[in-house]
Design a protein around this motif. Structure first.
Motif, short mmCIF file in Angstrom:
data_model
loop_
_atom_site.label_atom_id
_atom_site.label_comp_id
_atom_site.label_asym_id
_atom_site.label_seq_id
_atom_site.Cartn_x
_atom_site.Cartn_y
_atom_site.Cartn_z
N ASP A 113 -79.44 -38.92 -46.94
CA ASP A 113 -80.18 -38.19 -45.90
C ASP A 113 -79.62 -39.63 -44.76
OD1 ASP A 113 -80.69 -36.15 -46.89
OD2 ASP A 113 -82.59 -36.04 -46.16
N LEU A 114 -79.14 -39.75 -43.52
CA LEU A 114 -79.96 -41.15 -42.69
C LEU A 114 -80.61 -40.08 -41.53
CD1 LEU A 114 -78.37 -43.04 -41.24
CD2 LEU A 114 -77.35 -41.62 -40.60
N ALA A 163 -86.46 -48.87 -40.23
CA ALA A 163 -86.31 -47.75 -39.33
C ALA A 163 -84.94 -46.92 -38.95
CB ALA A 163 -86.49 -48.61 -37.67
N VAL A 164 -84.13 -47.45 -39.64
CA VAL A 164 -83.07 -46.69 -39.73
C VAL A 164 -82.43 -46.28 -41.39
CG1 VAL A 164 -80.62 -45.57 -39.42
CG2 VAL A 164 -82.13 -46.95 -37.16
N SER A 165 -82.56 -45.80 -42.50
CA SER A 165 -82.55 -45.41 -43.20
C SER A 165 -81.29 -44.50 -43.90
CB SER A 165 -83.78 -45.03 -44.21
OG SER A 165 -84.79 -46.07 -43.62
N LEU A 166 -80.65 -45.29 -45.34
CA LEU A 166 -80.36 -44.33 -45.92
C LEU A 166 -80.76 -43.83 -47.36
CD1 LEU A 166 -76.58 -45.88 -45.61
CD2 LEU A 166 -77.01 -42.82 -44.88
N THR A 167 -80.88 -43.23 -47.77
CA THR A 167 -81.63 -42.15 -48.69
C THR A 167 -81.80 -40.96 -49.36
OG1 THR A 167 -84.78 -42.74 -49.49
CG2 THR A 167 -83.65 -42.32 -47.29
N GLY A 168 -82.10 -41.04 -49.75
CA GLY A 168 -82.43 -39.12 -51.00
C GLY A 168 -81.84 -38.70 -52.02
N LEU A 169 -80.85 -39.86 -52.50
CA LEU A 169 -80.29 -40.30 -53.31
C LEU A 169 -81.09 -40.18 -54.91
CD1 LEU A 169 -76.78 -40.79 -52.58
CD2 LEU A 169 -77.00 -38.64 -53.50
N LEU A 194 -67.44 -40.79 -47.14
CA LEU A 194 -66.33 -40.52 -46.61
C LEU A 194 -67.47 -41.06 -44.93
CD1 LEU A 194 -64.97 -36.68 -46.23
CD2 LEU A 194 -63.95 -39.15 -47.70
N PHE A 195 -68.03 -41.13 -44.50
CA PHE A 195 -69.13 -41.58 -43.31
C PHE A 195 -69.26 -42.97 -43.66
CE2 PHE A 195 -69.69 -37.21 -43.36
CZ PHE A 195 -69.52 -37.16 -41.50
N ILE A 196 -69.83 -43.52 -45.06
CA ILE A 196 -71.09 -45.00 -45.53
C ILE A 196 -68.96 -46.10 -46.18
CG2 ILE A 196 -72.22 -44.56 -46.27
CD1 ILE A 196 -71.85 -44.52 -48.58
N LYS A 197 -67.67 -44.80 -46.00
CA LYS A 197 -66.64 -45.66 -46.03
C LYS A 197 -67.05 -46.47 -47.70
CE LYS A 197 -65.07 -44.27 -42.41
NZ LYS A 197 -64.49 -43.09 -42.49
N VAL A 233 -74.86 -50.85 -43.56
CA VAL A 233 -73.49 -49.48 -43.81
C VAL A 233 -73.07 -50.01 -42.66
CG1 VAL A 233 -73.16 -47.84 -44.62
CG2 VAL A 233 -74.99 -48.99 -45.78
N PHE A 234 -73.79 -49.13 -41.25
CA PHE A 234 -73.06 -49.02 -40.50
C PHE A 234 -72.60 -50.06 -39.50
CE2 PHE A 234 -74.81 -45.52 -42.45
CZ PHE A 234 -73.71 -43.94 -42.26
#
Length: 270
Positions: A40-41, A63-69, A96-99, A115-116
């Motif tokens: 999730d983003l 405040a902006v996270s990559l999470t869920g795995l 494909l989005f985080i390359k 990441v972004f």
């Protein structure tokens, strides 16, 4: 507390859904979330949210996270105004989005700016300016379309996506050791690519899908345990209880008796 969910208009191949979690909390609320096996983003437009793996030590989510795995349960602590806007990527396409490979994201929550790029934090103000959740979701979809615009399908991408589909069709009840044969890959290469593209091993992913399938069925129908367990390939309840506790961190009886409305909404999110 409620969830607003929408489906992507253009990126259905890469994104499962968009969602917003909304509430004004009078008291602190702790939510036990089952793993989905998805990345999730998440943008936080409300007050701070904390995350824990053991319900003892909580850390603030970026405040902006990559999470869920996560391979098993996690706990989210909410207070005051809750307003999260999230993107759920399709398993097998988030890389494909985080390359990059998803292997290093497993069992962690990362600052999405790492990441972004830190400019992603500028989107918080833009998202807050939209009058509805649907408009926020569509704005994020248009943004993510730019990341996928120059996409070139990686070797074995097709194989892994079909393997993920096989796991879901079987509701996790299949011999994952045979999947590499079905998709014409060596066992070692299949496992390595699966971890790169999905973020966890095929066995872990199938286990999550199996327990999630049970939970959705049971919560929706209140069928007898044994009827559902038989459909999902469990020969005895002791084996099921062991698998359930390993992933959920509680017995089935405790989990369902303590389930709050938000947990039930997340159960049916994907």
């Amino acid at each position: 507390m409620s969830i607003v969910k929408t489906r992507p208009v253009h990126l259905g191949k890469y994104i499962q859904c968009f969602y917003s979690v909304l509430a004004v909390q009078g008291n602190i609320a702790i939510h036990r979330r089952l793993p989905d096996g998805t990345l999730d983003l998440v943008f936080n437009l409300g007050e701070a949210v904390s995350l824990s793996r053991d319900e003892v030590k909580f850390n603030l989510m970026p405040a902006v996270s990559l999470t869920g795995l996560y391979p098993d349960k996690s706990f989210l602590c909410y207070a005051d105004k809750v307003h999260l806007v999230g993107v759920v990527f399709q398993p097998g396409t988030a890389h494909l989005f985080i390359k990059d490979s998803l292997a290093h994201i497993k069992a962690s929550t990362l600052d999405a700016g790492d990441v972004f790029g830190k400019d992603i934090y500028l989107l918080l103000e833009r998202l807050a300016g939209f009058p509805s959740e649907i408009q926020r979701h569509y704005f994020l979809e248009k943004l993510l379309m730019k990341f996928i615009g120059d996409y070139q399908q990686e070797h074995y991408q097709h194989n892994i996506l079909h393997a993920v589909s096989d796991i879901h069709v079987a509701e996790g009840n299949l011999d994952v050791s045979l999947l590499h044969h079905a998709h014409l890959m060596s066992e070692r290469n299949f496992r390595r690519k699966f971890v790169d593209f999905v973020g966890m091993s095929p066995k872990q992913y199938a286990g999550i899908v199996r327990i999630k399938s049970f939970s959705k069925r049971y919560k929706s129908t209140r069928m007898n345990y044994n009827d559902i367990l038989f459909d999902l390939g469990y020969s005895d309840q002791a084996h099921f209880n062991k698998d359930f506790r390993k992933i959920v961190g509680a017995s089935p009886g405790m989990y369902f008796s303590e389930m709050d409305p938000l947990a039930e909404n997340f159960l049916h999110l994907i």
